[in-house]
Design an enzyme around this catalytic site. Sequence first.
Site, PDB file in Angstrom:
ATOM      1  N   HIS A  22       0.865  -1.224   0.106  1.00  0.00           N
ATOM      2  CA  HIS A  22       0.105  -0.156   0.023  1.00  0.00           C
ATOM      3  C   HIS A  22       1.035   1.345  -0.078  1.00  0.00           C
ATOM      4  O   HIS A  22       0.671   2.079  -0.592  1.00  0.00           O
ATOM      5  CB  HIS A  22      -0.911  -0.002   1.276  1.00  0.00           C
ATOM      6  CG  HIS A  22      -1.712  -1.359   1.253  1.00  0.00           C
ATOM      7  ND1 HIS A  22      -2.607  -1.381   2.538  1.00  0.00           N
ATOM      8  CD2 HIS A  22      -2.215  -2.033   0.232  1.00  0.00           C
ATOM      9  CE1 HIS A  22      -3.113  -2.553   2.310  1.00  0.00           C
ATOM     10  NE2 HIS A  22      -2.836  -3.115   0.897  1.00  0.00           N
ATOM     11  N   HIS A  27      -9.051  -2.580  -4.983  1.00  0.00           N
ATOM     12  CA  HIS A  27      -7.826  -2.916  -4.122  1.00  0.00           C
ATOM     13  C   HIS A  27      -6.990  -3.659  -4.623  1.00  0.00           C
ATOM     14  O   HIS A  27      -5.730  -3.537  -4.497  1.00  0.00           O
ATOM     15  CB  HIS A  27      -8.441  -3.406  -2.699  1.00  0.00           C
ATOM     16  CG  HIS A  27      -7.340  -3.585  -1.829  1.00  0.00           C
ATOM     17  ND1 HIS A  27      -6.888  -2.596  -1.243  1.00  0.00           N
ATOM     18  CD2 HIS A  27      -6.717  -4.600  -1.413  1.00  0.00           C
ATOM     19  CE1 HIS A  27      -5.883  -2.906  -0.432  1.00  0.00           C
ATOM     20  NE2 HIS A  27      -5.682  -4.244  -0.641  1.00  0.00           N
ATOM     21  N   ASP A  55      -2.999  -3.049  -4.992  1.00  0.00           N
ATOM     22  CA  ASP A  55      -1.991  -3.962  -4.694  1.00  0.00           C
ATOM     23  C   ASP A  55      -1.047  -4.114  -5.984  1.00  0.00           C
ATOM     24  O   ASP A  55       0.304  -4.277  -5.867  1.00  0.00           O
ATOM     25  CB  ASP A  55      -2.473  -5.403  -4.332  1.00  0.00           C
ATOM     26  CG  ASP A  55      -2.957  -5.419  -2.910  1.00  0.00           C
ATOM     27  OD1 ASP A  55      -2.760  -4.465  -2.277  1.00  0.00           O
ATOM     28  OD2 ASP A  55      -3.725  -6.412  -2.489  1.00  0.00           O
ATOM     29  N   HIS A 106      -0.259 -10.836  -5.201  1.00  0.00           N
ATOM     30  CA  HIS A 106       1.041 -10.592  -5.114  1.00  0.00           C
ATOM     31  C   HIS A 106       1.819 -11.646  -5.802  1.00  0.00           C
ATOM     32  O   HIS A 106       2.781 -11.094  -6.527  1.00  0.00           O
ATOM     33  CB  HIS A 106       1.240 -10.527  -3.371  1.00  0.00           C
ATOM     34  CG  HIS A 106       0.505  -9.589  -2.722  1.00  0.00           C
ATOM     35  ND1 HIS A 106       0.474  -8.044  -3.011  1.00  0.00           N
ATOM     36  CD2 HIS A 106      -0.258  -9.722  -1.706  1.00  0.00           C
ATOM     37  CE1 HIS A 106      -0.363  -7.711  -2.065  1.00  0.00           C
ATOM     38  NE2 HIS A 106      -0.733  -8.280  -1.417  1.00  0.00           N
TER      39      HIS A 106
END
Length: 306
Positions: A81, A238, A242, A265
């Site tokens: 973030h 969101h 990321d 991720h």
Amino acid sequence: MSYLTQKTIKNNISFRGISLHSGLNVNLSIKPALPNHGIVFKRIDLKNNNLVYPNFMNVTNTSLNTTIENEFGVKVSTIEHLMCALFGLGIDNALIEIDNEEVPILDGSAKIFMEKIISAGIEISESPIKIIKINKEISYSEGGRYIKIKPSTLSLDIDFELKYNNPVIGNQRNKFKVYEDDLSDVYNSRTFCLFEDIEMIKKNGLAKGGSLENAVVVKENEILNPEGLRNEKEFVNHKILDCIGDLYTAGYRMIANISCSQGGHYLTNQLLRKVFSNKENFSILEIKEKNLPHNLINRSFLRSIA
């Protein structure tokens, strides 16, 4: 992309808050740095070997966060973030001092990081920035999940698709031109989870600091947060947040077209490893002018340094 020279912050910024996974209170400061310093984390709770560089090759964990680690085993986790905020505001150089292993989660988005950086002011240098230009299409997939990157003209486009077997989240998709569109909804979108997953996440030693103050929690067809969602596509937005933060572990901002389905991720990190495993896949370009043409990259404005 109007001021194409390196930037740092004008004044020190401090944050204090709980960390999402360890549940510990953490102090973090962002300090100005000279051109070509890059983004560097410093674990001030340790005296030796305490610098950790947010590079994709230093990523050692991608389970519900991005963790970086140096050769001495010193870690900093949940960096994504903050990295997104630095990317979004064009901060090329900063020293980030932190007194524990995990970046504070704050409200679960990049919003507070960005607000404080803006309030601190941004210092513009005379040193040119560098940009990564993707030369070839590269993809990485596992099962039905995939992420793909291909050449672009002068933009970073992210097209992200999310698929959940939940009536509230469901299938969401959104696309942004990162350097042109208003990304407020992306930067303000919070991390999220399903209520039924919380017990297992905590059994794995994670989300000890999680609460409705820093995450959206969905239980069946209900959002448990009393204020509801911040925007209609907060879940997929969101994920884009990321993705931007993880892309910044490439070291510079990027010109590329990215499409992703059900990624996170791990997929982003694997894609970067694949891209940079072959020098033919990319070029690193140094800006020689104050502005770039808006239709395409004119190589007379750029000097390849890779």
